[in-house]
Design an enzyme around this catalytic site. Structure first.
Site, PDB file in Angstrom:
ATOM      1  N   ASP A 121      11.360   8.578  -1.932  1.00 14.50           N
ATOM      2  CA  ASP A 121      10.702   8.955  -3.191  1.00 14.50           C
ATOM      3  C   ASP A 121      11.766   9.042  -4.283  1.00 14.50           C
ATOM      4  O   ASP A 121      12.952   9.187  -3.994  1.00 14.50           O
ATOM      5  CB  ASP A 121      10.012  10.329  -3.048  1.00 14.50           C
ATOM      6  CG  ASP A 121       8.876  10.530  -4.037  1.00 14.50           C
ATOM      7  OD1 ASP A 121       7.703  10.486  -3.617  1.00 14.50           O
ATOM      8  OD2 ASP A 121       9.152  10.711  -5.247  1.00 14.50           O
ATOM      9  N   ASP A 177      13.819   4.415  -5.957  1.00 12.34           N
ATOM     10  CA  ASP A 177      12.945   3.973  -7.046  1.00 12.34           C
ATOM     11  C   ASP A 177      12.407   2.614  -6.598  1.00 12.34           C
ATOM     12  O   ASP A 177      13.177   1.656  -6.481  1.00 12.34           O
ATOM     13  CB  ASP A 177      13.739   3.855  -8.346  1.00 12.34           C
ATOM     14  CG  ASP A 177      12.873   3.382  -9.501  1.00 12.34           C
ATOM     15  OD1 ASP A 177      11.728   2.918  -9.265  1.00 12.34           O
ATOM     16  OD2 ASP A 177      13.341   3.479 -10.650  1.00 12.34           O
ATOM     17  N   VAL A 178      11.089   2.533  -6.369  1.00 14.62           N
ATOM     18  CA  VAL A 178      10.538   1.290  -5.800  1.00 14.62           C
ATOM     19  C   VAL A 178      10.610   0.102  -6.763  1.00 14.62           C
ATOM     20  O   VAL A 178      10.372  -1.036  -6.362  1.00 14.62           O
ATOM     21  CB  VAL A 178       9.069   1.461  -5.311  1.00 14.62           C
ATOM     22  CG1 VAL A 178       8.981   2.424  -4.153  1.00 14.62           C
ATOM     23  CG2 VAL A 178       8.134   1.856  -6.456  1.00 14.62           C
ATOM     24  N   TYR A 233      -4.035   0.253 -15.007  1.00 10.83           N
ATOM     25  CA  TYR A 233      -3.978   0.713 -13.607  1.00 10.83           C
ATOM     26  C   TYR A 233      -4.850  -0.190 -12.732  1.00 10.83           C
ATOM     27  O   TYR A 233      -4.432  -0.614 -11.652  1.00 10.83           O
ATOM     28  CB  TYR A 233      -4.470   2.168 -13.565  1.00 10.83           C
ATOM     29  CG  TYR A 233      -4.447   2.828 -12.202  1.00 10.83           C
ATOM     30  CD1 TYR A 233      -3.258   3.321 -11.667  1.00 10.83           C
ATOM     31  CD2 TYR A 233      -5.620   3.003 -11.465  1.00 10.83           C
ATOM     32  CE1 TYR A 233      -3.239   3.956 -10.426  1.00 10.83           C
ATOM     33  CE2 TYR A 233      -5.610   3.639 -10.232  1.00 10.83           C
ATOM     34  CZ  TYR A 233      -4.416   4.113  -9.714  1.00 10.83           C
ATOM     35  OH  TYR A 233      -4.403   4.739  -8.484  1.00 10.83           O
ATOM     36  N   LYS A 248      -3.833  -2.417  -9.401  1.00 16.23           N
ATOM     37  CA  LYS A 248      -4.445  -2.183  -8.088  1.00 16.23           C
ATOM     38  C   LYS A 248      -5.257  -3.403  -7.616  1.00 16.23           C
ATOM     39  O   LYS A 248      -5.343  -3.664  -6.409  1.00 16.23           O
ATOM     40  CB  LYS A 248      -5.308  -0.919  -8.126  1.00 16.23           C
ATOM     41  CG  LYS A 248      -4.490   0.363  -8.351  1.00 16.23           C
ATOM     42  CD  LYS A 248      -3.483   0.598  -7.247  1.00 16.23           C
ATOM     43  CE  LYS A 248      -2.744   1.920  -7.364  1.00 16.23           C
ATOM     44  NZ  LYS A 248      -1.818   2.153  -6.247  1.00 16.23           N
TER      45      LYS A 248
END
Ligand SMILES: NC(=O)c1ccc[n+]([C@@H]2O[C@H](COP(=O)([O-])OP(=O)(O)OC[C@H]3O[C@@H](n4cnc5c(N)ncnc54)[C@H](O)[C@@H]3O)[C@@H](O)[C@H]2O)c1
Length: 259
Positions: A37, A63-64, A155, A159
């Site tokens: 995370d 950090d993805v 968003y 998704k």
């Protein structure tokens, strides 16, 4: 004997909410969990709880959105655990408001975390998963990846992207004989901290209405928000061999809100 005994799992966004419940659940089933995370103290605390209960986990800051950090995480797993069997791409953020108010920076930030982060996770982990004999990738999408929402257009775009990215990779994996299944999970309204980042004004709701229970009372049959464990249970199913004939599928866990 747990359903994931001896398997190595990576869960992103594991400091809070669905990621936390997933890390705890998969560890309880015998997996060694690498919990990552942005929130270092938060993810460390999750790992301490898992270990205090007698299960196996370790924490890493990640950090993805960073390609180089993904590579460092995988290099580290290759040295320490030597295998990777399950990836849960869970980290995500929500930006709410009119499309007219969304800056390009807001749009890009959301794409970077929710969609590019999933792409980087998939691409970086597949080589080690193949060397480990195969496995399962679970991408956390949303009901907002199945249907539109008026104040969550950016968003929804991320998704929806996760939904079809999942299917594309699932097919490539199946036709290439990688022995890696790739599926998406679509939660409805779940009671987690993500709702604290969304303001009532942005969602065109009256003050105090951005409470998951309040939102669920309008959008969900029965009116009840779900909890993080409801989603972790679905992730466990997709991670385990019980779902061995599922690939490129959408697991919708929303109490019928998208039905
Ligand atoms: N809660 C819901 O109602 C709901 C519904 C559908 C889908 N989801 C999805 O579930 C996933 C988990 O969300 P949650 O509800 O548990 O939210 P949460 O806010 O409780 O947890 C999200 C975690 O992701 C971490 N994170 C954010 N940006 C990151 C980054 N760049 N790199 C690494 N970690 C980062 C945060 O620090 C946090 O710990 C998200 O992908 C979210 O979009 C949630």
């Amino acid at each position: 004997m747990g359903r994931l005994q001896g398997l190595v799992v990576l869960v992103t966004g594991a400091a809070s909410g669905i990621g936390r419940a997933t890390a705890e659940t998969l560890a309880r089933e015998g997996a060694k969990v690498i919990a990552t995370d942005l929130n270092q103290a938060g993810v460390q605390k999750v790992v301490e709880t898992i270990c205090a209960n007698g299960f196996s986990a370790r924490a890493m800051v990640q950090d993805v959105t960073s390609e180089s950090v993904w590579q460092q995480i995988l290099d580290d797993i290759r040295v320490r655990e030597k295998h990777l069997h399950i990836l849960v791409n869970n980290a995500g953020i929500a930006w709410a408001g009119s499309i007219l108010d969304m800056s390009l920076a807001d749009w890009r930030m959301q794409q970077a975390v929710n969609l590019e982060g999933v792409f980087l996770g998939i691409r970086t982990t597949i080589p080690l998963m193949r060397e480990s004999g195969g496995g399962s990738i679970i991408n956390i999408s949303s009901v907002a990846g199945l249907q539109g929402s008026p104040t969550l257009a950016g968003y929804c775009a991320t998704k929806g992207g996760v939904r079809l990215l999942t299917k594309g990779v699932a097919l490539e994996s199946a036709y290439s004989g990688w022995n890696i299944r790739v599926n998406s999970v679509h939660p409805g309204v779940i009671d987690t901290a993500i709702w604290q980042t969304v303001t009532p004004a942005a969602m065109r709701l009256e003050a105090n209405a951005v409470d998951p229970h309040e939102i669920a009372s309008r959008s969900t049959p029965g009116g009840k928000a779900g909890n993080a464990q409801d989603i972790a249970n679905g992730v466990l199913f997709l991670a385990s061999d019980e779902s061995s004939y599922m690939n490129g599928s959408e697991l919708v866990i929303d109490m019928g809100s998208s039905a």
